[in-house]
Write an enzyme that holds these catalytic residues in place. Structure first.
Site, short mmCIF file in Angstrom:
data_model
loop_
_atom_site.label_atom_id
_atom_site.label_comp_id
_atom_site.label_asym_id
_atom_site.label_seq_id
_atom_site.Cartn_x
_atom_site.Cartn_y
_atom_site.Cartn_z
N ARG A 108 0.84 -1.21 0.00
CA ARG A 108 0.00 0.00 0.00
C ARG A 108 0.87 1.25 0.00
O ARG A 108 0.73 2.13 -0.84
CB ARG A 108 -0.93 0.01 1.21
CG ARG A 108 -1.62 1.36 1.40
CD ARG A 108 -2.66 1.32 2.45
NE ARG A 108 -3.77 0.48 2.03
CZ ARG A 108 -3.88 -0.82 2.25
NH1 ARG A 108 -2.95 -1.44 2.92
NH2 ARG A 108 -4.92 -1.49 1.83
N THR A 109 1.78 1.33 0.95
CA THR A 109 2.59 2.54 1.09
C THR A 109 3.54 2.70 -0.10
O THR A 109 3.66 3.79 -0.66
CB THR A 109 3.39 2.50 2.41
OG1 THR A 109 2.48 2.22 3.48
CG2 THR A 109 4.08 3.82 2.67
N LYS A 117 23.64 -8.20 2.02
CA LYS A 117 25.10 -8.37 2.09
C LYS A 117 25.70 -7.59 3.26
O LYS A 117 26.89 -7.38 3.34
CB LYS A 117 25.75 -7.93 0.79
CG LYS A 117 25.31 -8.74 -0.42
CD LYS A 117 25.98 -8.24 -1.68
CE LYS A 117 25.36 -8.86 -2.92
NZ LYS A 117 25.81 -8.20 -4.15
N ARG A 151 11.31 2.54 3.95
CA ARG A 151 10.64 1.74 4.98
C ARG A 151 11.66 0.75 5.51
O ARG A 151 12.37 0.12 4.73
CB ARG A 151 9.49 0.96 4.34
CG ARG A 151 8.78 0.04 5.32
CD ARG A 151 7.53 0.71 5.75
NE ARG A 151 6.59 -0.15 6.40
CZ ARG A 151 5.31 0.19 6.55
NH1 ARG A 151 4.86 1.32 6.06
NH2 ARG A 151 4.48 -0.59 7.19
N HIS A 164 5.50 7.03 11.30
CA HIS A 164 4.96 6.80 9.97
C HIS A 164 4.27 8.10 9.53
O HIS A 164 3.05 8.14 9.36
CB HIS A 164 3.98 5.63 10.01
CG HIS A 164 3.55 5.13 8.67
ND1 HIS A 164 4.05 5.63 7.49
CD2 HIS A 164 2.66 4.17 8.32
CE1 HIS A 164 3.48 4.99 6.48
NE2 HIS A 164 2.64 4.11 6.95
#
Lengths: 357, 357, 357
Positions: free
Chosen positions: B51-52, B80, B101, B129
């Protein structure tokens, strides 16, 4: 130039031309911002590598083109056991050029012989990574104004580091280059490089275990990582590890116009305190990598019409098989096993260049 | 506004400006459809959130820009062991702005202090958020024409729901706001919110366990999910669960112009029968989230030239460490441990705002 | 045409129109290269399928549009248990059209009934894959100039291959078609196809176990794979396997203008030696698939404004449930269980078409 699989396939003239294009892009970006409009790059990454994938995608976007992205094997038909050849033939129906990363040595070559569009090798296992070497070359060129008469120090794991071998091979073609090879003895440059490339081109070079000792002479310092498990013994590791970590104090003896390069990602082999030093070039190097990929995309799509398919040198040899477990011939169906002979009479696999005996 | 990490870093004036831009985009989309032409957004999602991520990518495309997308840790260099700092420095060479995110609290701040381009926090663990809160604010503004004199009901898990705390903090800065806090006692708003934000701003509020009882007063109803495991006991859960599921009958006492919001995704806390009700705003809210992200991208890229780097408030304290196991300082190499003091003398981690004692 | 879920939902007239559009795109690509400028396609692939996803994305790019891409469930909200309905409603806020691949039968229909934008089924479990069939039809049309009076051989697993059933259903609507069905007895076409489609349309057909025997008559040869485990016994498999692998010698008796199709990916059922044969059309078929998807996107977005929502035929039946374990009704919350009756009185699930008894 139909496809780019290994940097040594490119002539000095071709590399100079790519550098010339890259420099013109850097100086006149707006001139190129719609150059690839309506063209599509397919980034086929069957092995994760954000840095390289994003570099190619950013390059295509800055040329005004678009991108078809495959960012891991599990989300791809490869998961259904499709051959590299069929993937290449299929993607040729969708895109104008392919950038491919694959865990198998020789995979990009296998793709290029089947694709009807140019293929750029974005890394085939431990085999080749030509766009990294081209990025290194552009960085050196931009920092030093050329390749002649440079003293190039290369530090770290010089035995297993393929990008290091490619860089040495590429630089050995320029006049007045000197190498200082800095590594623990057990991780020094393999003979096929010292004998087959450096000495063959009459390049002066020295080998040493100690970075600080080498520092004062260097115009370029190319750092790479050493994995702990590469050392012969824990004692060796403890004895040497710190000598391959670049810290501000180790730079005390360095030239004021030294250029420090690193292919990235780094773990701890360059202290972050160095990042602010004007001699640190490894993030500029990332940017140059993008410009070099722009030049490659432009050049290859431009030539795509003219050229024919990529052909593989070599011939079939009765019962001969490649012993490299990671060679693409060991997983790819119906891929003809081909071999070629080197000047010094060695027989090598045409796909992964592994020596056959 | 160089980067947006936490919504409370934005002044009321800055939020009003973002809302103004978003409204102009809604009214004149064609005016903006090429505003970000030749610009690139990098969506770095080291934790899945379709969604975001799609909201940011749709936003950039509607501004005529392009997108470099990383949609999971496993397909990234993070696999890595690259540091967030190096990823930020690298991606700064490819893109014009980053939406990030990450599972670690403070990760976006760590990225913004190292990036040379703006960073938008698209969620850092359970910490912040901000674009969700900005989407909530735009929805309220568009539905009610402003923020003054609204009775805002917030229902569900008010103890652990960070978006709820941010929303309360953001709304507490407007005049005439009233809160009705609806939750089981064990999941009520923590004291730092009631004391430190609501009372401090002299906002009238009531707390209740029962949604239906609160319904008639509400202009806004903000629904959130309660996870079963949050309840003290199974009995408590069985006794209360249905009271936090919004069904048509519960709406019988509601105002005709009530606006129902939900951050989504929902599980079952709002019955799908409500979707057709004109008072249901949660899918409109999704659309407003896209417009708010467009406004943010425009504003930040516009200001990127002017501003310098993001700096972190706080100082080093001998031997002090952040006890939050999910804090970015516990995984990120060479990230300076910094702390700041709040007005009421608490010492908190500069990266994840966890209280140190 | 609001959404495309199953190819048999399309009338012959609608298919003819799509073919007409696709042919015009092939002949005048530049006419369409900005047709979808500022429009967005969301490719929601909750199951990997590079070929199909890239085909849709290439199609949208060649129309000048952009793409929001979700290439695996794990990187999506579905991982958080969001319903297909909510995903469809959310993505409707971001994109102009959806292409959806999902492991559950009926998933695309469930999405289309909730989306406010057109949905193209890019494969819903083993249920339907209409764009594959449309690609097959365009290939036949381009190779033969029409569908009338063709002798179509279909070879391989004709029992479980859903694309085969769809192709037979679609071709059965044209005059003068003849079928030659080539498969082991245990994998022959199911009765609902022979009785319900072929005979019902008075299409002449023959069944045989042997490809070579059928070859001389064929205008079209549609190859599919047989999975070893489908055979009744290992003996059967050993006896027959080679007869379903197309090799150059098996082509000796074929017409010079035969067209060989395959939905791909192939494993070994067509030898790569055939690829060079001018009669091999399966990679051209890949390209035609792209053009057909371009036509679909154009048509659906063009009609999106006019049409209303997709509605599902069928009614609720007390206590009736679909017994298909892979049916979307068994995982999707609050999706009404609906059923319809076929002409011959069978009761079937409205979502996955499974027969209820």
């Amino acid at each position: 130039m139909k496809s780019v699989i290994d940097v040594v396939d490119l002539t000095v003239g071709e590399i100079d031309e790519l550098i010339k294009i890259a420099c013109d892009i850097i100086e006149n970006p707006e001139k190129y911002q719609d150059a690839m409009k309506h063209k599509k790059l397919a980034t086929l990454f069957f092995e994760p590598s954000t840095r390289t994938r994003l570099s190619f995608e950013a390059a295509m976007y800055e040329l005004g083109g678009s991108v078809l992205s495959v960012s891991s094997a599990q989300s791809s038909s490869a998961a259904k056991g499709e051959s590299i050849a069929d993937t290449a033939k299929t993607v040729s129906q969708y895109a104008d050029i392919i950038a491919m990363r694959h865990p198998k040595d020789g995979a990009a070559l296998a793709a290029s012989t089947n694709a009807s569009i140019p293929v750029i090798n974005a890394g085939d296992g431990g085999h080749c990574h030509p766009t990294q070497t081209l990025a290194d070359l552009l960085t050196v060129y931009r920092e030093k104004g050329g390749f002649e008469n440079l003293c190039v120090g290369i530090c770290g794991d010089l035995k297993y580091g393929r990008t290091v071998h490619s860089l040495i091979a590429a630089l050995s073609r320029y006049a007045g280059i000197k190498f200082v090879l800095i590594s623990p003895k057990e991780l020094s440059v393999p003979e096929y490089v010292t004998e087959g490339i450096i000495k063959k081109n009459n390049i002066p070079f020295t080998e040493t275990e100690f970075l600080e000792e080498a520092m004062p002479k260097l115009d370029i310092l190319y750092m790479t990582r050493i994995q702990r498990e590469r050392f012969d013994s824990e004692e060796e590791y403890m004895r040497l590890k710190d000598s391959y970590i670049l810290t501000p104090d180790k730079l005390s003896g360095a030239k004021p116009d030294l250029s420090i390069l690193h292919p990235l990602p780094r773990v701890n082999e360059i202290s972050v305190d160095i990042d602010k030093d004007p001699r640190a070039c490894y993030f500029k190097q990332v940017r140059y990598g993008k410009y070099m990929r722009m030049a490659l995309i432009l050049k290859l799509i431009d030539e795509a019409e003219k050229d024919g398919k990529t052909t593989v040198r070599g011939t079939h040899i009765e019962n001969a098989v490649c012993k490299n477990a990671r060679c693409v011939t060991n997983c790819e169906r119906e891929l003809e096993k081909l071999f070629y002979h080197t000047e010094n009479g060695e027989c090598r696999c045409s796909w992964c260049d592994t020596k056959i005996d």
